[in-house]
Design a protein around this motif. Structure first.
Motif: not given
Length: 416
Positions: A261-264, A277-281, A312-316
């Motif tokens: 699990g990743g948490e950022t 999407g830096l945090g998502a990455y 949506d775009l940042s996650e992609i």
């Protein structure tokens, strides 16, 4: 050596099914949960629809006296938890209750109770005659405490509140407690009941929700060029997770294994996701590293994908950056296209969907998306329209919340 952690029980009450069986069936069949709001007169609201739980009567689940003490979010959480406990065949009388905990989330808590009490206060010439259950009904940690009290569980008990990442972070924290041998079994998940006047009005003021009142059935359309915001939903999801040792000792049915699990944090904006999407990455990367696998191992991603323009775009972009050349081999789907966005409970019901995908090698579709945003690469497999069959050894479920909270849960097909 850390303990292995597995999922042995599932429970859900959602806009497309009031138990796990119906929820999963309707996910696979691409059923939309959107409908005109029945809870209050929404005529003057910019958004007049939501994903409500259908044909819900509290007295089907609770006595009249007990129901008066419970906000709707607590009702949903207790219902899904009872189903999960039965599914896991937990017999608490035969187990050490000091080693069983509850880590259960809500992003908002008793919003409906708060709103109703304040309205009554203003109607009654500001006479402060509040319901004696007002405070216990609204606090976000109340449900976690209720579950612990109902079943006599004396292990860890708390409530992570990180907006729409809340219940995924609950599951990750539960995973950490068990693998570090601080607990044997944890009841985890999340519940939310945000279909209220203040909630709809507030999200409208932010311009976060779809206002497609004429075609509300198809309003939640992640990745679509014509998406115009999320569709709010309600409900709860509960997972029973435990150490592999405990599960084997009980001869429990094992759905899947949790391996990371990743948490950022995005560290960018109080409501918006980072454009790249830096945090998502980082959340996905950290979860994969913790799982001791590589991005090439991931077969399926249950995307956060709320149907908002930037989100949506940042996650992609984060997925593209992390998975790179392997991206063609990964299937992605957005189950919010059917359930709507359950805010603090969304991670829990999506973890259940991801768990069943891993267990059954089945991927729910993304519905309503007919024209993919031109900024999204054509080679991505977004599972449009219909369910698909694929061997899934490893899967990832994303959840992101206001405040920049990012979380990614990694599941693995259980192999003894």
């Amino acid at each position: 050596m850390m303990k292995r952690v597995v999922i042995t029980g599932l429970g859900a009450i959602t806009p497309i099914g009031k138990n796990v069986t119906h929820y999963w069936k309707n996910l696979l069949n691409g059923i939309s949960g959107a409908n005109k709001i029945s809870r209050f007169d929404s005529t003057n609201f910019k958004t007049q629809f939501a994903c409500e739980i259908k044909e819900y009567d509290v007295l089907d689940y609770f006595g009249r006296k007990e129901a008066r003490k419970l906000d709707r979010y607590s009702q949903y959480g207790l219902i899904s938890t009872e189903e999960a406990i039965k599914d896991a065949k937990l017999e608490f009388s035969t187990l050490n209750s000091n080693r069983i905990g509850v880590i259960f989330s809500s992003g908002i808590g008793g919003f409906e109770t708060f709103e109703n009490e304040v309205i009554e206060y203003t109607k009654n010439d500001f006479n402060p005659r509040f319901n004696p259950f007002f405070i216990p009904k609204i606090i976000a940690n109340g449900l976690s405490g209720m579950i612990s009290i109902k079943y006599g569980l004396r292990g860890v008990n708390y409530t992570p509140v990180t907006a729409c990442a809340s219940s995924t972070q609950s599951i990750i924290q539960a995973f950490n407690y068990i693998r570090l041998e601080k607990a044997d079994i944890i009841i985890t998940g999340g519940s939310e009941a945000p279909i209220t006047q203040a909630s709809i009005g507030g999200f409208n003021a932010m311009k976060a929700m779809s206002t497609n009142n004429t075609n509300y059935i198809t309003a939640s359309k992640p990745f679509d060029t014509n998406r115009d915001g999320f569709v709010v939903g309600e409900g709860a999801g509960t997972l029973i997770i435990e150490s592999l040792d405990s599960a084997l000792k009980r001869n429990a049915n094992i759905y899947a294994e949790i391996i990371g699990g990743g948490e950022t944090s995005d560290a960018y904006h109080i409501t918006g996701t980072h454009p790249e999407g830096l945090g998502a990455y980082l959340a996905m990367e950290n979860g994969i590293k913790e799982a001791k696998i590589t991005p090439k191992d991931i077969d399926y991603i249950n995307a956060h994908a709320t149907s908002t323009g930037l989100g949506d775009l940042s996650e992609i972009k984060a997925i593209e950056k992390l998975f790179q050349s392997n991206i063609n081999n990964i299937q992605i789907s957005a189950t919010k296209s059917m359930t709507g966005h359950l805010l603090g409970a969304t991670g829990a019901i999506e973890a259940i969907a991801t768990c069943l995908s891993v267990n059954k090698d089945l991927i729910p579709p993304t519905i309503n998306t007919t024209k993919i945003d031109e900024n999204i690469p054509n080679e991505l497999n977004l599972s449009l329209g219909t369910k698909s069959y694929k061997k899934i050894n490893y899967a990832l479920s994303n959840s992101f919340g206001f405040g920049g909270h990012c979380s990614a849960l990694i599941l693995k097909k259980y192999v003894g």
